[in-house]
Motif scaffolding. Structure first.
Motif, short mmCIF file in Angstrom:
data_model
loop_
_atom_site.label_atom_id
_atom_site.label_comp_id
_atom_site.label_asym_id
_atom_site.label_seq_id
_atom_site.Cartn_x
_atom_site.Cartn_y
_atom_site.Cartn_z
N SER A 1 0.85 -1.19 0.00
CA SER A 1 0.00 0.00 0.00
C SER A 1 0.88 1.24 0.00
O SER A 1 2.08 1.19 0.32
CB SER A 1 -0.90 0.02 1.24
N SER A 2 0.30 2.36 -0.34
CA SER A 2 1.04 3.62 -0.33
C SER A 2 1.55 3.94 1.07
O SER A 2 2.65 4.45 1.25
CB SER A 2 0.14 4.76 -0.83
N TYR A 3 0.74 3.61 2.08
CA TYR A 3 1.14 3.86 3.47
C TYR A 3 2.39 3.05 3.82
O TYR A 3 3.34 3.58 4.39
CB TYR A 3 0.00 3.49 4.42
#
Length: 244
Positions: free
Chosen positions: A197-199
């Motif tokens: 994920s981007s996180y």
């Protein structure tokens, strides 16, 4: 730590931590050197120049001499040959230098072994390029981690029928979870950091996407290994009940 002290210092610190955890005395990566004795220089122990003046070796030359002696010392057991080599080194560099070199050459093989140790596949640094840089195991080769019935954290019914029902329910749940973990593991192996994920890529690991991926693959390895162990445990207990 790397931002403050640099890549080389970080690598050395990482190796030191490994050694401390392994119970190995930490030593420098290069053999210790002390300046040669003035008497040895004046006596021409390191040779003479074309004009007849004695050679005062540079720090690089001293390091080269010491490394050559180290290579000879490491395979030598205690005995006359080792003692003679250290005595000759002491004549040129002093007793303190010889004692330190003797100690260092004894510890070096063990330190090299520790630095060569691989991280467990359950550890992110097993996959991280600054660690072992290893490839993930094929899914079918991930071993089941031994799990005892007590590790499930539930109160098992004494009634065999009720216990069998609970075991079957837990087994279904574990199989479903294992299927999900295996799917995720395949995604991480096949797609690399793109599966994150981007996180995870940009925040959770301070923007270090490679470490984020290594952490994710290590975590899934643990989940799969533990899940397979739980399934084996539940199946084993169901087998015992069937025999009663």
């Amino acid at each position: 730590y790397g931002e403050a002290f640099g890549t080389e210092a970080t690598d050395s610190f990482r190796k030191a931590v490994r050694a401390w955890h392994a119970g190995v005395e930490v030593i420098s990566e290069i053999s210790p050197t002390l300046p040669p004795l003035k008497g040895a220089i004046d006596a021409g122990a390191f040779g003479r120049d074309d004009d007849g003046s004695v050679v005062n070796p540079t720090a690089e030359e001293v390091q080269g001499i010491t490394e050559q002696v180290t290579d000879e010392l490491i395979p030598l057991p205690d005995g006359p040959e080792r003692k003679a080599l250290l005595s000759k080194y002491a004549e040129d560099f002093g007793e303190d230098a010889a004692r330190e070199l003797d100690r260092w050459s004894r510890l070096k093989p063990e330190a090299d072994e520790v630095n060569g140790y691989s991280y467990d596949p359950a550890h992110p640094w097993h996959y991280y390029h600054e660690g072992d840089g290893a490839e993930p195991l094929p899914l079918e080769q991930i071993p089941a981690r031994p799990v005892a019935l007590d590790n499930f954290g539930v109160k098992w019914p004494k009634n065999p029928t009720k216990q069998k029902l609970m075991l079957e329910q837990l087994l279904d749940t574990q199989r479903t979870q294992l299927d999900q973990d295996e799917v995720r593991y395949r995604e991480l192996v096949e797609n690399g950091i793109e599966a994150l994920s981007s996180y995870d890529r940009n925040i959770a690991h301070a923007g270090n996407a490679d470490l984020a991926w290594a952490s994710a693959i290590a975590l899934k390895f643990v989940h799969i290994s533990r899940g397979r162990g739980r399934i084996e445990c539940l199946q084993r207990q169901l087998g015992h009940l069937a025999q009663q």
